[in-house]
Design a protein around this motif. Structure first.
Motif, PDB file in Angstrom:
ATOM      1  N   LEU A  26      -4.499  -3.081   3.283  1.00 56.16           N
ATOM      2  CA  LEU A  26      -4.874  -1.757   3.762  1.00 56.16           C
ATOM      3  C   LEU A  26      -5.690  -1.869   5.046  1.00 56.16           C
ATOM      4  O   LEU A  26      -5.404  -1.209   6.046  1.00 56.16           O
TER       5      LEU A  26
ATOM      6  N   VAL B 112      -2.169   5.786   1.028  1.00 59.31           N
ATOM      7  CA  VAL B 112      -3.613   5.859   0.795  1.00 59.31           C
ATOM      8  C   VAL B 112      -4.232   6.771   1.832  1.00 59.31           C
ATOM      9  O   VAL B 112      -3.925   6.679   3.016  1.00 59.31           O
TER      10      VAL B 112
ATOM     11  N   VAL C  50       0.875  -1.170   0.000  1.00 62.76           N
ATOM     12  CA  VAL C  50       0.000   0.000   0.000  1.00 62.76           C
ATOM     13  C   VAL C  50       0.911   1.217   0.000  1.00 62.76           C
ATOM     14  O   VAL C  50       1.826   1.317   0.814  1.00 62.76           O
TER      15      VAL C  50
ATOM     16  N   LYS D  51      -5.798  -4.140  -1.388  1.00 69.36           N
ATOM     17  CA  LYS D  51      -7.063  -3.879  -0.701  1.00 69.36           C
ATOM     18  C   LYS D  51      -7.098  -4.493   0.693  1.00 69.36           C
ATOM     19  O   LYS D  51      -7.417  -3.835   1.685  1.00 69.36           O
TER      20      LYS D  51
END
Ligand SMILES: Nc1ncnc2c1ncn2[C@@H]1O[C@H](COP(=O)(O)OP(=O)(O)OP(=O)(O)O)[C@@H](O)[C@H]1O
Ligand code: SF4
Ligand SMILES: [Mg+2]
Lengths: 304, 325, 308
Positions: free
Chosen positions: B53, B30, B27, B50
């Protein structure tokens, strides 16, 4: 459940049967064996053997008699100690050997699991490497090297513990330690690997996501999956400890079955050695059976 | 804001044993915000970061992972907190539902135990075994499990996949959390069961007003359930907007490709989106825009500079150099 | 049951998904070359390989450089500690025999038993396991049932029983150990073969009309080698240990031949008066076993990197 028990017990009978059969034919057919007519045997024993082994009957009949006797727990007279039957010798040594063995298994389980858990929870830390290094040492150093070292240190140099004799607790300390060290190491390694694998299971992540404290995750969610494989260690461990006890009883001069076994082997006491082999085989099969039953009982997914 | 994530990065240390250790950036910075009662979907190809995270903010990263940045949930910092303080939130304020119901439940414990222990740890002294059992059974009924009393005493292996996923959902709901993170809750299930589970989630949302973050591969699936869609690629958010904005006014070439890709049926995981080209190697991400090797509109600067985030509309943001439409 | 335990070793945490390893692998290296690189990066394994080579060379050539023979008696030095001038580098035993020579000659025996017996089990295991796995069906289940039964037998004791009848011969030890150790090898090979059989290249070979023999030889056996080599490496120390165990009990190698087990047994009896007697064989044995175990573990990690 019951039918599973029955099935499992039934499936271990052939193995026992094979052990007895191999033992019988080995002792009957071996060149230079006790039944080889070229070798002179004292008349007294010859008569005795005649009677016990039904030597005048055809081989299959003899085999039948032998099987029947073994099933009754009768292994015949000792070849060297004429005054004893093999069963008596085994019965004499059994209390010593079983005490040593059970204590060693208990100690291995307790210390091994503890060390394995510590190592797994501190994976790749100094303490993990220390425990795994010690485990490697425990597995590598043979008991017949470890025993003299411990005797030298605790018995001779520091005079803390007796190095032979039997009867008191202090006599058991060194033999039990020597017997358990490799097993402690094995259990520690298995526990570590098993716990690390378990902690990587998705259901452990679920438990964490539910907010369970680490203590509860270990005791409730990880314990069973971690310890079940250790259970299957018990089978091989029995075999290993029996083998080890042969050495340990010899070195520490303990009156167990193992020493009878080695003396029997060195003295060519055929019936004794054979009896002990069958008896050991029986013990190992029994332990494996027990483990499988425990397994079935503890794992809800195993269908009976 | 209920949940604020700022510049969250997740790194993994990878050791192949051949070369020196490498850092894998799963990640890469974000930021996102989520209001109470809001539903968002996170979509993106496999490996886009995804799951990690949200694992990061729940303190569930694998041992070789580390998280950086800041996350706050109702004014409370989440990232890199002790298990003890996280445990006041995990399972109580935030519930999680996982991808594979076959492995998410402990095979050695009865369903009932696994349900009631959530109450056991979060209610402390107020915990009462009898009422916990009653509430667990109610919850099983609520997620439409037949014979809840009987199921309470079942082991997970006695249930089908869809049933197990309902149990997992019931577990996540027991403490009435404010936020539910559902990580591909239907991927491992049959297509018919998938729609039932989504219907159940919708129903829960309608009645309890629990916010839901739905992580998925399946864009059409989210249409009816979510307010906002966040599209991730190679560890970054590339586009975010309302369902309408994403479905009808997608700006990012990757989002457009996702929408254009026909869902192909694979044997088990239901619908999978297939886009031309390979997802990038997370250890060797392209310089500049990570999508550039697969992008039909690639320009020179895409290969050297990272595209900045641009605002299309109030809540519609996109990270791409291309300004079309 | 044993299988479960062994399974544990290979099941350990798979922290790193496969694809990453593949992505990360240096381009253009075959799997074997990659494994070799990984092995070379494993310090314990490399040190062990070097040590083991030194020990082997010493055992093979060392006795040539000593003026003493295996059973020659030095009447002037009976039971003396290590002493360089008289060329008793490891000292002498109470009979005045040189321990340097005896330890190294003993090492020859121990290493030879380890290698030969492992080779025997290696060959039997591969042939048996690949046939069972390849044949599948009833043949397979009968063949493996036979292995299961043998597994449950207390072999150690049968070996001892054998020594009682046939006298104590080193050949017996080879055969007996080799005959026991093939069981696990056969299980591993069979498991591999079963999964290989489904793979496309085996299918392809079958479609093109290759004979069973050549399929097994060309496609099955080479592809099962990885795990088998690992297991073989870990078998060698077990065999050496077993031989020493028998010799220690007086049931293995006989005087005047020596093996580490024999020397340890002799040394253990005079540990208080002549500790050097037990020391040199014990250290050599322990170091050898350590090295072999480390190499085995290193090979396993190198060939199956998921396990790390
Ligand atoms: N333990 C780990 N060590 C190294 N890399 C990891 C680890 N776990 C995940 N990764 C990497 O991190 C990246 C992001 O993974 P993540 O699981 O978040 O993907 P995802 O978007 O959830 O994909 P999927 O749709 O397949 O679940 C991937 O490249 C993955 O390979
Ligand atoms: S920045 Fe360039 S390469 Fe990246 S998506 Fe936009 S147009 Fe394509
Ligand atoms: Mg995921």
């Amino acid at each position: 459940m019951l039918s599973y028990f029955a099935k499992r017990i039934a499936s271990s009978i052939p193995t026992l049967f094979i052990i007895i059969t191999i033992a019988f034919f080995m002792i009957r057919l071996a060149p230079g064996g006790p039944f080889d007519s070229e070798r002179p045997v004292p008349a007294e024993i010859a008569a005795n053997l005649e009677k016990v082994y039904h030597l005048n009957d055809p081989l299959p009949v003899q085999y039948g008699y032998y099987l029947l006797n073994v099933l009754k727990g009768d292994f015949g007279p000792s070849f060297k100690y004429h005054d004893f039957t093999v069963s008596e010798l085994i019965a004499q040594g059994f209390p010593v050997s079983i005490q040593l063995g059970l204590l060693a298994i208990l100690l291995s389980l307790m210390i091994g699991v503890l060390l394995g858990v510590i190592a797994a929870l501190r994976q790749n830390s100094a303490i993990d490497y220390l425990v795994m290094g010690l485990a490697m040492t425990g597995i590598t150093i043979p008991n017949f090297v470890m025993a003299p070292i411990l005797i030298l240190l605790f018995g001779v140099f520091w005079g803390l513990l007796p190095t032979s004799g039997w009867g008191e607790l202090k006599h058991m300390v060194l033999p039990v330690i020597v017997l358990s060290l490799p097993q402690i190491a094995t259990v520690a390694r298995m526990t570590r690997a098993s716990l690390i694998e378990t902690l990587n299971m998705p259901y452990i992540r679920t438990a964490k996501a539910k907010g369970l404290p680490t203590r509860l995750i270990l005791s409730r969610h990880a314990s069973r999956a971690t310890l079940l494989p250790i259970l299957s260690w018990l089978g091989p461990a029995t075999a290993a400890i029996i083998t080890g006890s042969v050495v340990v009883e010899t070195i520490f001069g303990l009156p167990g079955i193992g020493r009878h076994f080695i003396n029997g082997a060195l003295n060519r006491d055929y019936t004794l050695v054979m009896g002990v082999v069958v008896f050991y085989g029986f013990l190992i099969i029994l332990m494996n059976l027990l483990v499988d039953l425990l397994y079935a009982w503890l794992d809800p997914r195993i269908k009976y | 804001m209920m949940l604020t994530i700022e510049n969250l990065r997740v790194d993994f240390t990878v050791d192949s044993g051949i070369q020196r250790k490498q850092t894998l950036q799963a990640v890469r910075g974000v930021s996102l915000e989520l209001d109470q009662g809001e539903n968002v979907a996170i979509v993106g190809e496999s490996g886009s970061g995804k799951s990690q995270l949200f694992n990061a903010l729940m303190g569930l990263l694998p041992p070789n992972g580390s998280a950086h940045g800041s996350v706050s949930f109702n004014q409370q910092a989440l990232l890199n907190q002790s298990d003890k303080s996280l445990n006041k939130i995990r399972g109580k304020e935030i519930g999680m539902i996982f991808q594979d119901p076959m492995t998410a439940l402990n095979p050695y414990l009865r369903i009932g135990k696994q349900l009631t222990e959530v109450l056991e740890v979060h209610e402390g002294a107020n915990f009462n075994k009898e009422s916990a059992k009653r509430r667990a059974i109610e919850m099983l009924d609520r997620v439409k499990i037949k014979d809840p009393e009987q199921r309470f005493n079942s082991y997970p292996h006695e249930l089908s996949g869809g049933m197990r996923q309902r149990v997992v959902i019931a577990m996540a709901l027991l403490c009435k959390p404010k936020l539910i993170i559902a990580d591909e809750p239907t991927t491992a299930l049959d297509v018919t069961v998938q729609t039932e589970i989504i219907r159940l989630l919708k129903d829960i949302y309608r009645k309890e007003r629990t916010s839901i973050v739905l992580i998925t591969h399946d864009l059409p699936l989210v249409a009816g359930l979510c307010d906002r869609i966040i599209v991730m690629y190679a560890g970054k958010i590339v586009e975010t907007g309302t369902v309408d904005e994403i479905f009808y006014k997608a700006q990012h070439p990757y989002t457009q490709a996702l929408l254009a890709a026909t869902p192909t049926n694979t044997e088990k995981s239901g619908k999978m989106l297939a886009i031309d080209g390979q997802p990038p190697d997370p250890l060797n991400l392209p310089a500049g825009c990570a999508f550039s090797p697969r992008c039909a509109f690639v320009e020179e600067r895409c290969k050297t500079e990272s595209p900045p985030e641009r605002k299309i509309d109030a809540g519609h943001l996109v990270s791409c150099f291309r300004e079309n439409n | 049951m044993l299988g479960l335990i062994q399974g544990l070793n290979t099941k350990m945490s798979a922290l790193i998904p496969n694809e990453i390893i593949a992505d990360n692998a240096v381009v253009g290296l075959s799997p074997w070359q990659q494994a070799w690189r990984r092995l070379l990066n494993n310090k314990a394994a490399v040190v062990s390989i070097v040590l083991l080579v030194i020990i082997a060379v010493l055992c093979i050539f060392g006795p040539l450089f000593s003026p003493w023979e295996l059973d020659s008696v030095d009447w002037d030095n009976m039971g003396t500690p290590p002493h360089l001038q008289s060329h008793h580098y490891f000292g002498t035993d109470s009979n005045g025999r040189d321990l340097f020579v005896r330890t190294l000659e003993g090492g020859r025996i121990s290493l030879m038993v380890g290698l030969l017996a492992t080779a025997v089990s290696f060959i039997i295991g591969i042939i048996y396991g690949s046939i069972a796995g390849y044949a599948g069906g009833k043949t397979d289940s009968i063949m493996m049932r036979f292995v299961d039964v043998l597994y449950a037998l207390p072999f150690m004791f049968f070996v001892i029983l054998l020594t009682v009848y046939f006298g104590r011969s080193i050949w017996l030890i080879f055969i007996a150990i080799g005959a026991v150790e093939w069981l696990t090898m056969a299980r591993i090979v069979r498991g591999q073969t079963l999964s290989l059989k489904q793979r496309s290249f085996v299918e392809a070979a079958r479609v093109t009309g290759a004979s069973h023999y050549s399929i097994i030889k060309r496609h099955i056996i080479p592809n099962t080698l990885g795990p088998v080599i690992v297991y073989a490496t870990l078998t060698v120390p077990q065999v050496i240990l077993f031989e020493s165990f028998l010799s220690f009990l007086g049931l293995g190698v006989q005087e005047p031949m020596s093996s580490w087990g024999v020397l340890i047994a002799e040394g253990a009896q005079q540990m208080e008066s002549a500790p050097w007697m037990v020391l040199s064989p014990a250290i050599m044995l322990a170091v050898t076993l350590f090295c072999l175990n480390f190499i085995g573990d290193g090979l396993r990690d190198a060939l199956d990197p998921k396990d790390r």
